[in-house]
Design an enzyme around this catalytic site. Structure first.
Site, PDB file in Angstrom:
ATOM      1  CB  ILE A  67      -0.800  -0.251   1.064  1.00 42.75           C
ATOM      2  CG1 ILE A  67      -2.035   1.463   1.540  1.00 42.75           C
ATOM      3  CG2 ILE A  67      -0.637  -0.313   2.366  1.00 42.75           C
ATOM      4  CD1 ILE A  67      -3.405   0.635   2.633  1.00 42.75           C
ATOM      5  CB  ALA A  68       2.658   3.044  -2.001  1.00 44.19           C
ATOM      6  CB  VAL A  69      -0.648   7.624  -0.201  1.00 42.81           C
ATOM      7  CG1 VAL A  69      -1.246   8.911  -0.810  1.00 42.81           C
ATOM      8  CG2 VAL A  69      -1.626   6.723  -0.224  1.00 42.81           C
ATOM      9  CD  GLU A 101       4.512  -9.524   6.152  1.00 34.52           C
ATOM     10  OE1 GLU A 101       4.242  -8.599   4.766  1.00 34.52           O
ATOM     11  OE2 GLU A 101       4.663 -10.655   6.390  1.00 34.52           O
ATOM     12  CE1 TYR A 113      -1.639  -0.805   6.767  1.00 37.43           C
ATOM     13  CE2 TYR A 113       0.446  -1.305   7.915  1.00 37.43           C
ATOM     14  CZ  TYR A 113       0.050  -0.422   7.096  1.00 37.43           C
ATOM     15  OH  TYR A 113       0.701  -0.835   5.394  1.00 37.43           O
TER      16      TYR A 113
END
Length: 147
Positions: A67-69, A101, A113
């Site tokens: 997941i990346a922004v 992770e 999270y």
């Protein structure tokens, strides 16, 4: 996410994870398994990709693959929207738990999270290419879950 999205996704990947970015070949491999065992999505603003996320599901277990922004778009709810989509897909596919992770040196991601109900399981020593530890986390999915 489609192969056409890869040039932009790979730019975000390298900017977000400079020490351990996935290669384009790795990402293409993930997309090849879509939709069988993978689910990848992008987030767009005005037609421009600003984030992406991926999930792997096998039997009743799901794993957040990535997941990346983009840095300039963080803290605007994009990461949360991507996580909502991954969790909803895990529920649609019948997963009972979702694992991930996260870098031990990334408290903002860990906090996000935890807001989603993930709890810490343990530590994988020197998990990332640069020697940084990974914190393993899990979220148990209930009947009404998605978040």
């Amino acid at each position: 996410m489609t192969r056409d999205d890869l040039p932009t996704v790979m730019e975000i990947e390298r900017a977000t994870f400079p020490a351990d970015a996935w290669s384009e070949a790795m990402m293409r491999g993930e997309l090849r398994d879509q939709p069988r065992t993978r689910h990848y999505v992008v987030a767009e603003i005005d037609g421009t990709i600003v984030g992406y996320a991926g999930l792997a599901v096998a039997a009743d277990q799901a794993d957040v693959q990535t997941i990346a922004v983009l840095a300039g778009h963080r803290r605007a709810g994009i990461g949360a929207a991507l996580m909502d989509e991954l969790l909803a897909e895990a529920v649609r596919r019948g997963a009972s738990s979702v694992f991930l992770e996260v870098r031990a040196d990334n408290p903002p991601a860990q906090a996000m999270y935890e807001r989603f109900g993930f709890v810490r399981l343990g530590v994988r020593r020197r998990y990332y290419d640069d020697g940084t530890d990974a914190i393993t986390m899990v979220k148990e999915l209930g009947e009404r879950d998605g978040r």
